[in-house]
Design a protein around this motif. Structure first.
Motif, PDB file in Angstrom:
ATOM      1  N   LEU A 248       5.800 -38.831  -6.139  1.00  0.00           N
ATOM      2  CA  LEU A 248       6.485 -37.539  -6.075  1.00  0.00           C
ATOM      3  C   LEU A 248       7.036 -37.201  -7.457  1.00  0.00           C
ATOM      4  N   THR A 249       6.851 -35.947  -7.859  1.00  0.00           N
ATOM      5  CA  THR A 249       7.384 -35.490  -9.144  1.00  0.00           C
ATOM      6  C   THR A 249       8.510 -34.486  -8.872  1.00  0.00           C
ATOM      7  N   PRO A 250       9.763 -34.960  -8.937  1.00  0.00           N
ATOM      8  CA  PRO A 250      10.877 -34.066  -8.579  1.00  0.00           C
ATOM      9  C   PRO A 250      10.957 -32.812  -9.453  1.00  0.00           C
ATOM     10  N   GLN A 251      10.585 -32.917 -10.747  1.00  0.00           N
ATOM     11  CA  GLN A 251      10.677 -31.735 -11.615  1.00  0.00           C
ATOM     12  C   GLN A 251       9.759 -30.617 -11.115  1.00  0.00           C
ATOM     13  N   ALA A 252       8.596 -30.994 -10.591  1.00  0.00           N
ATOM     14  CA  ALA A 252       7.682 -29.965 -10.069  1.00  0.00           C
ATOM     15  C   ALA A 252       8.259 -29.361  -8.795  1.00  0.00           C
ATOM     16  N   ALA A 253       8.865 -30.213  -7.960  1.00  0.00           N
ATOM     17  CA  ALA A 253       9.471 -29.712  -6.720  1.00  0.00           C
ATOM     18  C   ALA A 253      10.554 -28.685  -7.044  1.00  0.00           C
ATOM     19  N   GLU A 254      11.324 -28.952  -8.109  1.00  0.00           N
ATOM     20  CA  GLU A 254      12.379 -28.005  -8.504  1.00  0.00           C
ATOM     21  C   GLU A 254      11.792 -26.670  -8.945  1.00  0.00           C
ATOM     22  N   MET A 255      10.638 -26.707  -9.590  1.00  0.00           N
ATOM     23  CA  MET A 255      10.022 -25.467 -10.077  1.00  0.00           C
ATOM     24  C   MET A 255       9.608 -24.526  -8.951  1.00  0.00           C
ATOM     25  N   VAL A 256       9.307 -25.078  -7.771  1.00  0.00           N
ATOM     26  CA  VAL A 256       8.868 -24.219  -6.670  1.00  0.00           C
ATOM     27  C   VAL A 256       9.964 -24.008  -5.637  1.00  0.00           C
ATOM     28  N   ALA A 257      11.140 -24.632  -5.857  1.00  0.00           N
ATOM     29  CA  ALA A 257      12.211 -24.512  -4.872  1.00  0.00           C
ATOM     30  C   ALA A 257      12.507 -23.041  -4.607  1.00  0.00           C
ATOM     31  N   GLY A 258      12.572 -22.662  -3.344  1.00  0.00           N
ATOM     32  CA  GLY A 258      12.880 -21.280  -2.987  1.00  0.00           C
ATOM     33  C   GLY A 258      11.683 -20.355  -3.015  1.00  0.00           C
ATOM     34  N   ASN A 259      10.539 -20.827  -3.473  1.00  0.00           N
ATOM     35  CA  ASN A 259       9.322 -20.011  -3.484  1.00  0.00           C
ATOM     36  C   ASN A 259       8.610 -20.206  -2.147  1.00  0.00           C
ATOM     37  N   ALA A 260       8.703 -19.203  -1.292  1.00  0.00           N
ATOM     38  CA  ALA A 260       8.257 -19.359   0.092  1.00  0.00           C
ATOM     39  C   ALA A 260       6.763 -19.688   0.170  1.00  0.00           C
TER      40      ALA A 260
END
Lengths: 215, 361
Positions: B36-48
């Motif tokens: 898992l790459t948390p930085q990538a997850a943060e980039m899409v957070a809130g993008n439905a």
């Protein structure tokens, strides 16, 4: 061989009746074979809810055309017991446990129509079995969408028509078979010792027509 | 034993790390394990659009709760290289071919976000490999939704990051992999000799799969099944016979019930438009991992598709994984040691161009 590679006029493999086998070597019963009731089909004709059919709605235009051609080609095999026995004799089949064409379970019909169509199909199956009792046994259909009516029809199949089982679909117009309201149908089948033959009718979630682009 | 019947405090079977196996007996390569790459997850957070996953959409409340607990429990294993190495050492895994957590392919993101997240994910994988090049090799991700960007990233993976392959999902935000616009990606992968590891992300139309976690239990192998059918019938495997395509979870349901496709192709003109040989011939081009849980299924895959087409995998650190991959392959009575050796590591080493150490078992 791929269908498209068959030479013109060649026999198409996989079409009934298959190759010849003499009867007698084995005692043979076909658990999976379908009959089509024209009378029941006429009862639901034009009824959009009932005629919804995933094998049609999830297919592209070419597949639909082929399905129509197949339907016309197999019409006699679907409805004529005499043609059926001729094919069974050729293929070495002693007994067919005949079940409705899957589409004819009509679970999408309203309860009354469901019951009436079920009765028409079951009577058709009973008639075939009655005419050739040594060659056919019946697997009927019950209107699962209306469990009380289904149980009543189950009793009739068992007591009056002498059926040994029923065919069911893999879902009831999109509702899963584990739903509480269907339990009483399964309980009664178990009690009566009837066989349940489960047959799919395409996939409910196969929503979009498949389009394969040319190479 | 049923999960609900476990006594309190009992170790839960099927959770990583699995039982102890000494390294050295076999060269072992895990083809199926996720980072898992948390930085990538943060980039899409809130993008439905980018975060819409069937696994979450088609799940009842109970399943969502279990998934949340799993994610929390797995977080260290998903992200910490040190914890991962500790588990690999315990389980006897020499090399992991790490691929992104399946939800991190982000095919439904717009092209710019798709390439940006792919690069972040790939850079994270590259960093892990760079720190421990003898223990990891990477399968990256490319933004399939934007084929030109996908090819550019493919070239970067190959030339700059030294990756040997990519992970792909079983559909591209609902679009099937046989679509014409994806052909150039497959062509480039084939040209570069890279491996493709195909992993599902649940089933895209899974209304009936919300209970009992069916969106994964059935949906994952089912969407792999659908994808492989499209790749065969859509002519992709005909056009690209040298693709090194590994299908997760033992290839889904098709390898076990392959006769139906050949029957279809000989019975119907709409089942053979794009193909030139029987469908199962294309199926035999594919590779499958060992996550099938029963020896009879593993032996069946070897019998039908060859020991050289089956690769050991774990699905580390997921709860649907195989925690004892070595014990599983060793315990298959129908295999001989040459087959076990191939499955446990040599096949992956061949496909991924991993040099086999002289001392390797």
């Amino acid at each position: 061989m791929l269908f498209k590679c068959l030479p013109p006029g060649a026999e198409i493999p996989g079409r009934f009746p298959g190759p010849v086998h003499a009867r007698g070597k084995w005692f043979t019963i076909d658990i999976h074979c379908h009959v089509r009731s024209d009378k029941a089909a006429a009862m639901v004709e034009g009824n959009a809810a009932v005629s919804h059919w995933f094998l049609e709605t999830a297919a592209n235009e070419q597949s639909r055309r082929i399905n129509r051609e197949n339907g016309a080609r197999t019409r006699l095999q679907g409805s004529s017991p005499e043609k059926r026995i001729e094919d069974m004799d050729r293929m070495g089949i002693e007994i067919q446990a005949i079940s409705p064409a899957p589409r004819q379970t009509y679970y999408g019909a309203d309860p009354d129509l469901g019951r009436e169509a079920s009765r028409a199909i079951n009577d058709f199956i009973a008639e075939i079995c009655g005419r050739y009792p040594d060659r056919f046994v019946g697997l009927g259909t019950v209107p699962f969408q209306a469990p009380e009516l289904a149980v009543a029809e189950l009793e009739r199949l068992h007591k009056s028509l002498g059926f040994r089982g029923i065919e069911i679909m893999t879902h009831v117009a999109g509702e899963d078979l584990s739903a509480e309201r269907f339990r009483k149908i399964f309980a009664r089948c178990e009690e009566l010792g009837l066989v349940v033959f489960m047959h799919p009718d395409g996939f409910t979630e196969a929503a979009s027509p498949i389009t394969i682009l040319p190479m | 034993m049923l999960f609900k019947c476990l006594p309190p405090g009992a170790p839960i079977p099927g959770r990583f790390p699995g039982p102890v196996h000494a390294r050295g007996k076999w060269l072992t390569v895990d083809i199926h394990c996720h980072v898992l790459t948390p930085q990538a997850a943060e980039m899409v957070a809130g993008n439905a659009a980018a975060t819409r996953h069937p696994r979450e959409v088609y799940a009842n409340e109970r399943t969502r709760e279990v998934n949340r607990q799993q994610a929390e429990r797995n977080r260290i294993q998903s992200t910490s290289v040190e914890k991962r190495l500790e588990d690999m050492d315990r389980m006897g895994i020499d090399i992991q071919a790490i691929s992104p957590s399946p939800n991190q392919t982000y095919y439904s993101a717009d092209p710019e976000l798709g390439i940006a997240t792919a690069r972040i994910v790939n850079d994270n994988l590259a960093e892990i490999v760079g720190r421990h090049p003898d223990r990891f090799t990477a399968l990256g991700t490319v933004p399939f939704q934007a084929p030109d960007l996908a090819i550019a990233e493919l070239d970067r993976l190959h030339k700059s990051l030294g990756f040997r392959g990519i992970e792909i999902a079983t559909n591209v935000a609902g679009e099937d992999l046989s679509a014409e616009r994806f052909r150039k990606i497959f062509a480039r992968v084939e040209e570069l000799g890279m491996l493709i590891f195909m992993h599902p992300t649940g089933f895209p139309e899974a209304r009936r799969f919300a209970d009992h976690y069916l969106v994964n239990v059935i949906g994952n192998p089912l969407d792999s099944t659908v994808a492989v059918h499209h790749l065969i019938f859509g002519g992709v495997l005909h056009a690209h016979p040298n693709l090194k395509l590994v299908i997760a979870h033992g290839g889904g349901y098709l390898p076990a019930y392959s006769g139906r496709i050949d029957h279809a192709a000989s019975a119907r003109p709409d089942c053979c438009e794009q193909i030139h040989r029987m469908p199962t011939e294309y199926l035999k081009q594919l590779y499958f991992d060992t996550i099938v849980f029963t020896h009879h299924q593993l032996e069946y895959l070897v019998d039908q598709y060859g020991a050289d087409h089956v690769l050991m995998g774990t699905d580390y650190p997921a709860d649907m994984g195989e925690v004892d991959p070595i014990g599983f392959v060793e315990g298959a009575a129908g295999l001989d040691d040459a087959e076990r050796r191939a499955i446990l590591g040599r096949n992956a080493a061949r496909l991924l161009n991993i040099e086999i150490p002289a001392a390797a078992g």
